[in-house]
Write a protein that holds these residues in place. Structure first.
Motif, PDB file in Angstrom:
ATOM      1  N   ALA A  97       7.807   3.792 -29.993  1.00 43.13           N
ATOM      2  CA  ALA A  97       8.010   4.672 -31.144  1.00 43.13           C
ATOM      3  C   ALA A  97       8.808   3.956 -32.228  1.00 43.13           C
ATOM      4  N   ALA A  98       9.819   3.183 -31.816  1.00 41.59           N
ATOM      5  CA  ALA A  98      10.637   2.439 -32.781  1.00 41.59           C
ATOM      6  C   ALA A  98       9.805   1.396 -33.509  1.00 41.59           C
TER       7      ALA A  98
ATOM      8  N   GLU B 264       7.134  14.705 -31.566  1.00 43.69           N
ATOM      9  CA  GLU B 264       7.612  14.621 -32.950  1.00 43.69           C
ATOM     10  C   GLU B 264       9.135  14.617 -33.000  1.00 43.69           C
ATOM     11  N   GLU B 265       9.755  15.464 -32.199  1.00 43.94           N
ATOM     12  CA  GLU B 265      11.219  15.534 -32.179  1.00 43.94           C
ATOM     13  C   GLU B 265      11.817  14.224 -31.668  1.00 43.94           C
ATOM     14  N   GLU B 266      11.231  13.689 -30.604  1.00 41.43           N
ATOM     15  CA  GLU B 266      11.713  12.411 -30.077  1.00 41.43           C
ATOM     16  C   GLU B 266      11.511  11.287 -31.085  1.00 41.43           C
ATOM     17  N   GLY B 267      10.382  11.326 -31.781  1.00 41.55           N
ATOM     18  CA  GLY B 267      10.118  10.319 -32.801  1.00 41.55           C
ATOM     19  C   GLY B 267      11.139  10.371 -33.929  1.00 41.55           C
TER      20      GLY B 267
ATOM     21  N   ILE C 208      14.361   8.761 -32.633  1.00 46.49           N
ATOM     22  CA  ILE C 208      14.270   7.303 -32.636  1.00 46.49           C
ATOM     23  C   ILE C 208      14.408   6.760 -34.054  1.00 46.49           C
ATOM     24  N   ALA C 209      13.727   7.407 -34.998  1.00 50.47           N
ATOM     25  CA  ALA C 209      13.839   6.963 -36.402  1.00 50.47           C
ATOM     26  C   ALA C 209      15.271   7.045 -36.898  1.00 50.47           C
ATOM     27  N   SER C 210      16.011   8.059 -36.460  1.00 47.98           N
ATOM     28  CA  SER C 210      17.395   8.244 -36.916  1.00 47.98           C
ATOM     29  C   SER C 210      18.297   7.093 -36.481  1.00 47.98           C
ATOM     30  N   LEU C 211      17.927   6.389 -35.432  1.00 45.57           N
ATOM     31  CA  LEU C 211      18.742   5.261 -34.955  1.00 45.57           C
ATOM     32  C   LEU C 211      18.724   4.100 -35.943  1.00 45.57           C
TER      33      LEU C 211
END
Length: 287
Positions: A255-256, A276-279, A282-285
């Motif tokens: 995903a990253a 979608e929530e997990e994605g 990951i984007a927030s990292l």
């Protein structure tokens, strides 16, 4: 053989039909070697979804990786399983395709004794001429390769390294007692710096797909005696290290990579790709 300090356990890119995307295999290799400072690549390890790759796919990946790397990074083939005879067969085939070394995971599910583990790794190592790295990951396999067993294995000439996820106490014992020149690697990104502090040589990493340069900076700071800077970088990277394992790997790192514009597709069942929530997490990292 010195595999370098930073080894990446590479994902296997898939297309929309979850077949290997060969163009992206090359692109990810280039990204890891040229942009993320990887010294070696593990092909068809757990992060590469080895449990759901066919033997034909694995052998094609080994051959492709050797050809595409052109000596820019060592190629380590994941050929371990819980069947010694099949591991020997796959290891011999990988050797024929020119890989630099093998990664052999502890036999999973059937949970052999320490003597069984020793005989398993010994038999595979003696079937090939290339170097072998053993892989101890009790959380996945259900069995620990005890420090004493690893030390015993370190005296087999072509067993030259271990990737160990059992914690710093065990790493300390292996570093202290193993044969001269035997290399110890952490298999846990968040333990990379603590492991090096007790004598580990480096890390076999998942996070290096996306923060390899920063990890190399942390390693170099430690090696140069700048421990405060190494600790600062470790603290800065810790959310990424932890975040990439908040749901079953390698879905988070895929995903990253997809988020960062490096399309590697989804994951094969029984794994499922990020929701979608997990994605978004990951984007927030990386924001």
């Amino acid at each position: 053989m010195d595999f370098g300090r930073l080894i990446t356990a590479m994902v296997t890119p898939f297309d929309n039909q979850l077949q290997i995307d060969w163009t992206q295999v090359g692109n990810i290799m280039d990204h890891l070697i040229e942009e993320q400072a990887s010294d070696s690549l593990v092909i068809s390890g757990t992060t590469g979804e080895s449990p759901t790759l066919t033997e034909e796919e694995k052998l094609k990946l080994f051959e492709y990786a050797v050809t595409h790397s052109k000596g820019r990074a060592k190629i380590i083939a994941g050929t371990g399983s819980n069947d010694t005879a099949h591991s020997i067969h796959l290891s011999k085939e990988a050797e024929k395709r020119g890989v630099d070394a093998l990664l052999l995971v502890a036999p999973y599910y059937n949970r052999p004794s320490q003597e069984g583990l020793y005989q398993h790794f010994k038999a595979i190592a003696e079937s090939v001429r290339i170097p072998v790295m053993i892989y101890n990951v009790p959380g996945r396999t259900g069995v620990n390769i005890d420090a004493a067993t690893t030390v015993r294995l370190s005296h087999i000439p072509n067993i030259v390294a271990t990737k160990d996820c059992a914690g710093t106490d065990q790493l300390t014992e292996i570093v202290r007692d193993a044969a001269p020149g035997f290399l110890v690697y952490s298999g846990d990104d968040s333990a990379a710096l603590p492991a090096m502090s007790v004598g580990a040589h480096g890390i076999v990493s998942v996070a290096s797909h996306v923060v390899g340069n920063e990890m190399k900076q942390m390693i170099n700071a430690f090696l140069q005696g700048n421990f405060a800077e190494a600790a600062r970088l470790h603290g800065q990277l810790l959310p990424v290290f932890k975040g990439l394992f908040t749901f079953p790997s390698p879905a988070p790192v895929k995903a990253a990579l997809n988020y960062k514009g490096l399309p590697v597709g989804g994951v094969r069942l029984p794994l499922i790709q990020a929701t979608e929530e997990e994605g978004r997490y990951i984007a927030s990292l990386f924001q």
